[in-house]
Design a protein around this motif. Structure first.
Motif, PDB file in Angstrom:
ATOM      1  N   TYR A 168      18.096  -5.815 -44.092  1.00 14.53           N
ATOM      2  CA  TYR A 168      19.182  -5.103 -43.421  1.00 14.53           C
ATOM      3  C   TYR A 168      18.730  -3.909 -42.578  1.00 14.53           C
ATOM      4  N   GLY A 169      17.486  -3.486 -42.710  1.00  6.40           N
ATOM      5  CA  GLY A 169      16.993  -2.401 -41.863  1.00  6.40           C
ATOM      6  C   GLY A 169      16.640  -1.127 -42.595  1.00  6.40           C
ATOM      7  N   GLU A 170      17.498  -0.690 -43.514  1.00  9.84           N
ATOM      8  CA  GLU A 170      17.200   0.542 -44.243  1.00  9.84           C
ATOM      9  C   GLU A 170      18.034   0.631 -45.510  1.00  9.84           C
ATOM     10  N   ILE A 216      13.971  11.746 -39.146  1.00 15.25           N
ATOM     11  CA  ILE A 216      15.381  11.459 -38.876  1.00 15.25           C
ATOM     12  C   ILE A 216      15.553  10.274 -37.930  1.00 15.25           C
ATOM     13  N   LYS A 217      14.716  10.188 -36.908  1.00 15.96           N
ATOM     14  CA  LYS A 217      14.875   9.165 -35.878  1.00 15.96           C
ATOM     15  C   LYS A 217      14.578   7.752 -36.377  1.00 15.96           C
ATOM     16  N   ALA A 218      14.017   7.635 -37.570  1.00 17.60           N
ATOM     17  CA  ALA A 218      13.716   6.311 -38.117  1.00 17.60           C
ATOM     18  C   ALA A 218      14.912   5.719 -38.859  1.00 17.60           C
ATOM     19  N   PHE A 219      15.992   6.503 -38.985  1.00 19.88           N
ATOM     20  CA  PHE A 219      17.153   6.048 -39.749  1.00 19.88           C
ATOM     21  C   PHE A 219      18.414   6.143 -38.901  1.00 19.88           C
ATOM     22  N   LYS A 220      19.272   5.145 -39.033  1.00 20.47           N
ATOM     23  CA  LYS A 220      20.531   5.110 -38.296  1.00 20.47           C
ATOM     24  C   LYS A 220      21.739   5.254 -39.216  1.00 20.47           C
ATOM     25  N   ARG A 221      21.615   4.799 -40.450  1.00 20.01           N
ATOM     26  CA  ARG A 221      22.759   4.781 -41.361  1.00 20.01           C
ATOM     27  C   ARG A 221      22.847   6.039 -42.225  1.00 20.01           C
ATOM     28  N   TYR A 222      21.813   6.858 -42.189  1.00 21.72           N
ATOM     29  CA  TYR A 222      21.800   8.057 -43.022  1.00 21.72           C
ATOM     30  C   TYR A 222      21.727   9.299 -42.149  1.00 21.72           C
ATOM     31  N   LYS A 223      22.586  10.258 -42.436  1.00 20.39           N
ATOM     32  CA  LYS A 223      22.576  11.521 -41.709  1.00 20.39           C
ATOM     33  C   LYS A 223      21.612  12.470 -42.417  1.00 20.39           C
ATOM     34  N   LEU A 224      20.355  12.325 -42.089  1.00 19.28           N
ATOM     35  CA  LEU A 224      19.322  13.127 -42.730  1.00 19.28           C
ATOM     36  C   LEU A 224      19.207  14.477 -42.045  1.00 19.28           C
ATOM     37  N   ARG A 225      18.799  15.463 -42.818  1.00 18.93           N
ATOM     38  CA  ARG A 225      18.605  16.811 -42.284  1.00 18.93           C
ATOM     39  C   ARG A 225      17.163  17.231 -42.506  1.00 18.93           C
ATOM     40  N   ASP A 226      16.636  17.974 -41.552  1.00 15.44           N
ATOM     41  CA  ASP A 226      15.254  18.429 -41.659  1.00 15.44           C
ATOM     42  C   ASP A 226      15.175  19.607 -42.628  1.00 15.44           C
TER      43      ASP A 226
END
Length: 226
Positions: A168-170, A216-226
């Motif tokens: 599914y991607g991630e 962050i740019k490696a994920f689309k479904r998760y709103k990751l924060r630095d």
């Protein structure tokens, strides 16, 4: 894959459930309309809500009607943040907690939905299964070795998560270091054309490198924060 939807689970033990309908504490503020409601099993319900012409699908599953374990698996789309905000402040008593039971569905038959969601809910509650303990040691610098040290439970969970990411991607899964302070492991299967300049190198030796930023740019479904 076109029918595949991604769901995140929120824990809502204090949300009233009356006449087979959820009663979020801030429902009037967000004004979602209940378009469809269906009991799929004794402890599983399917709901479709809408707002401004857009729809969001969710499944309400109860581990035991006499207990507090009640979860809402919510489709992760443009309405997700507003929809979940109805249930109060995240992580606050009387609000909701987002649990790491992320699930993909591409078959919506009642039997399959119940099996997948029930497995997600009960995956961490088998008293006979050890906690998934895993230490991940990254590369300090160029050519440095990396290490994964985990018990069988953790490595099997990691394998399952990798299989999901390949399909599914991630995905994310929850593991524990030996001090029992749980953490989420995020896994992304990027395509061969991915621009690796969008993410930092993983090296972390402070004598040579700054602390790497969250990819962050490696994920689309998760709103990751630095």
């Amino acid at each position: 894959m076109s029918n595949t939807k991604f769901f995140k689970a929120i824990y809502i033990p204090d949300t009233p459930f009356q006449d087979e309908k959820l009663k979020p504490k801030k429902a009037k503020k967000y004004n979602f309309k209940l378009d469809e409601s269906e009991r799929l099993a004794n402890t599983l319900f399917r709901f479709v809500y809408s707002l401004n012409g857009e729809q969001i699908l969710c499944f309400y599953i109860v581990d035991d009607w006499k207990g507090p374990y009640r979860y809402l698996f919510v489709e992760y789309n443009e309405l997700y943040d507003k929809f979940t905000a109805q249930f109060g402040v995240e992580g606050v008593q009387g609000g909701y907690w987002e649990f790491g039971m992320d699930t993909y569905l591409d078959d919506y038959s009642p039997e399959v939905v119940f099996e997948k969601l029930n497995n997600a809910v009960n995956s961490g509650y088998d008293e006979d299964t050890p906690s998934p303990i895993c230490h991940i040691y990254g590369q300090g610098m160029w050519h440095g070795d990396a290490f994964i040290v985990g018990n069988r439970t953790a490595l099997e969970e990691m394998r399952s998560a990798i299989d999901t990411a390949l399909k599914y991607g991630e995905i994310r899964t929850t593991l524990f270091p030996s001090d029992d302070e749980g953490y989420d492991l995020f896994i992304s299967c990027v395509n061969d054309g991915f621009n690796w300049d969008l993410v930092d190198m993983p090296y972390h030796d402070p004598n040579y490198f700054d602390i790497p930023k969250v990819p962050i740019k490696a994920f689309k479904r998760y709103k990751l924060r630095d």
